[in-house]
Design an enzyme around this catalytic site. Structure first.
Site, PDB file in Angstrom:
ATOM      1  CB  THR A  42      22.247  -1.349   6.477  1.00 28.84           C
ATOM      2  OG1 THR A  42      21.096  -2.136   6.142  1.00 28.84           O
ATOM      3  CG2 THR A  42      22.966  -1.996   7.653  1.00 28.84           C
ATOM      4  N   GLY A  49      26.376   3.825  17.610  1.00 26.86           N
ATOM      5  CA  GLY A  49      26.295   2.497  18.205  1.00 26.86           C
ATOM      6  C   GLY A  49      25.010   1.745  17.932  1.00 26.86           C
ATOM      7  CB  SER A 139      -3.146   3.122   2.001  1.00 30.33           C
ATOM      8  OG  SER A 139      -3.470   4.261   1.227  1.00 30.33           O
ATOM      9  CG  ASN A 146     -12.168   4.352  -7.552  1.00 24.25           C
ATOM     10  OD1 ASN A 146     -10.959   4.555  -7.575  1.00 24.25           O
ATOM     11  ND2 ASN A 146     -13.016   5.015  -8.309  1.00 24.25           N
ATOM     12  CE1 TYR A 149      -0.963   0.638  -2.038  1.00 25.00           C
ATOM     13  CE2 TYR A 149      -2.435   2.527  -1.819  1.00 25.00           C
ATOM     14  CZ  TYR A 149      -1.346   1.796  -1.381  1.00 25.00           C
ATOM     15  OH  TYR A 149      -0.634   2.215  -0.277  1.00 25.00           O
ATOM     16  CB  ALA A 151      -9.230  -3.867  -3.732  1.00 23.08           C
ATOM     17  CB  ILE A 182       3.047  10.165   3.603  1.00 20.82           C
ATOM     18  CG1 ILE A 182       2.021   9.629   4.604  1.00 20.82           C
ATOM     19  CG2 ILE A 182       4.407  10.390   4.260  1.00 20.82           C
ATOM     20  CD1 ILE A 182       1.776  10.511   5.810  1.00 20.82           C
TER      21      ILE A 182
END
Length: 246
Positions: A42, A49, A139, A146, A149, A151, A182
Site C-alpha cells: 500500500t 496522488g 493458470s 495433473n 493445483y 484441478a 511467470i
C-alpha cells in the site's frame, strides 16, 4: 467519481502488478491475509496522488469475507472492477499416500476456489451495473496440470463462464486470465533456480518467460471500457507454450 478496483492477493507478484496498473485510474483496495505485506504494498503503490488502501482478511472464511466486503462498500461504495487473484499451490509435491492426497486436494481446492467464489458473491450486489468487470486469475495448470493445483484452477473456468451468462444482462463482464510460466514471483519458492527459469522459459516459442507486467496489461484491458464485448472467456497468456485452448 473515482472508480474502485478490488484486487485479492494484491500484496505481491501478479496481484501487486495488477494493482499498480489499475491504480492509475482507480482507487485500489488490496486484499490478503498478511498485514505487513499489504502495508508495504500500500505504501509503495501510493505515489503521485494514487489512492491505494488494504483490507486484511482470510478469504476462505465467510465471516472475514463479509467483514471485508462491508468495509469495501461502506457508505454505499460501488465496485467497478474485481480481480480475483488470491490463491497458490499449497501442495506442490504429489503423494502416493491416500490420506496425504486427500489433504492436498482439499487444501488446494479450498485455497484457490473459496477466495474467488466467496469474495465475488459478497461483492456482487455492489458491482457497477452496467460496466462492472470481474477478472479471475487462473493458470496454465488448469489445462495440462495433473495435480491438485491444476484441478482447483480448472474448477474456476466453468464457474466463471456460468457467472458471465448470469450477469450479461446487467452489463457485467466475467473473464478468466490463465498465465503460463511467470518469473519474478514467489510462486515456485525454493524450486526457482537459474536452470529452472531457463527450462520454463524455453517452453514458450516466443523465447522468454512471462512477466507480471504482461499479465497486468491483459487484466487492465479486460477491466477497461474497451472490453465491454468480451465476456465468458478463458484467455491464455503463455507466449505460445500451450496453443489453441481457451
Amino acid at each position: 467519481m473515482r472508480k474502485v478496483a478490488v484486487v485479492s492477493g494484491g500484496g505481491t507478484g501478479i496481484g501487486r502488478a495488477i494493482a499498480d496498473q489499475l491504480a492509475a485510474e482507480h482507487e485500489v483496495v488490496l486484499l490478503g491475509r498478511r498485514a505487513e505485506v499489504l502495508r508495504e504494498a500500500t505504501e509503495e503503490l501510493s505515489y503521485d496522488g494514487r489512492r491505494v488502501r488494504s483490507v486484511v482478511a482470510d478469504l476462505c472464511e465467510p465471516a472475514e469475507v463479509r467483514r471485508a466486503a462491508e468495509e469495501i462498500t461502506a457508505a454505499g461504495a460501488t465496485v467497478d472492477v474485481l480481480v480475483n487473484n488470491a490463491g497458490g499451490n499449497f501442495a506442490p509435491y504429489p503423494s502416493d499416500d491416500l490420506d496425504t492426497t486427500r489433504e492436498q486436494y482439499l487444501r488446494n481446492l479450498g485455497g484457490n476456489v473459496l477466495p474467488v467464489v466467496l469474495l465475488t458473491q459478497a461483492l456482487l450486489p455492489a458491482l457497477r451495473r452496467p460496466g462492472g468487470r470481474i477478472v479471475t486469475v487462473s493458470s496454465i495448470a488448469a489445462f495440462r496440470g495433473n495435480t491438485s493445483y491444476g484441478a482447483a484452477k480448472a474448477a474456476l473456468h466453468p464457474w466463471s463462464t456460468e457467472l458471465a451468462g448470469q450477469l450479461a444482462a446487467d452489463g457485467i463482464t466475467v473473464n478468466v486470465v490463465a498465465p503460463g510460466y511467470i518469473g519474478g514471483t514467489d510462486f515456485f519458492r525454493e524450486r526457482m533456480t537459474p536452470e529452472f527459469h531457463r527450462q520454463r522459459s524455453a517452453q514458450a516459442p516466443v523465447g522468454r518467460g512471462g512477466t507480471v507486467a504482461d499479465v497486468a496489461e491483459l487484466v487492465a484491458y479486460l477491466a477497461g471500457p474497451g472490453a465491454g464485448f468480451v465476456t465468458g472467456q478463458i484467455i491464455q497468456i503463455n507466449g505460445g507454450a500451450l496453443m489453441g485452448r481457451g
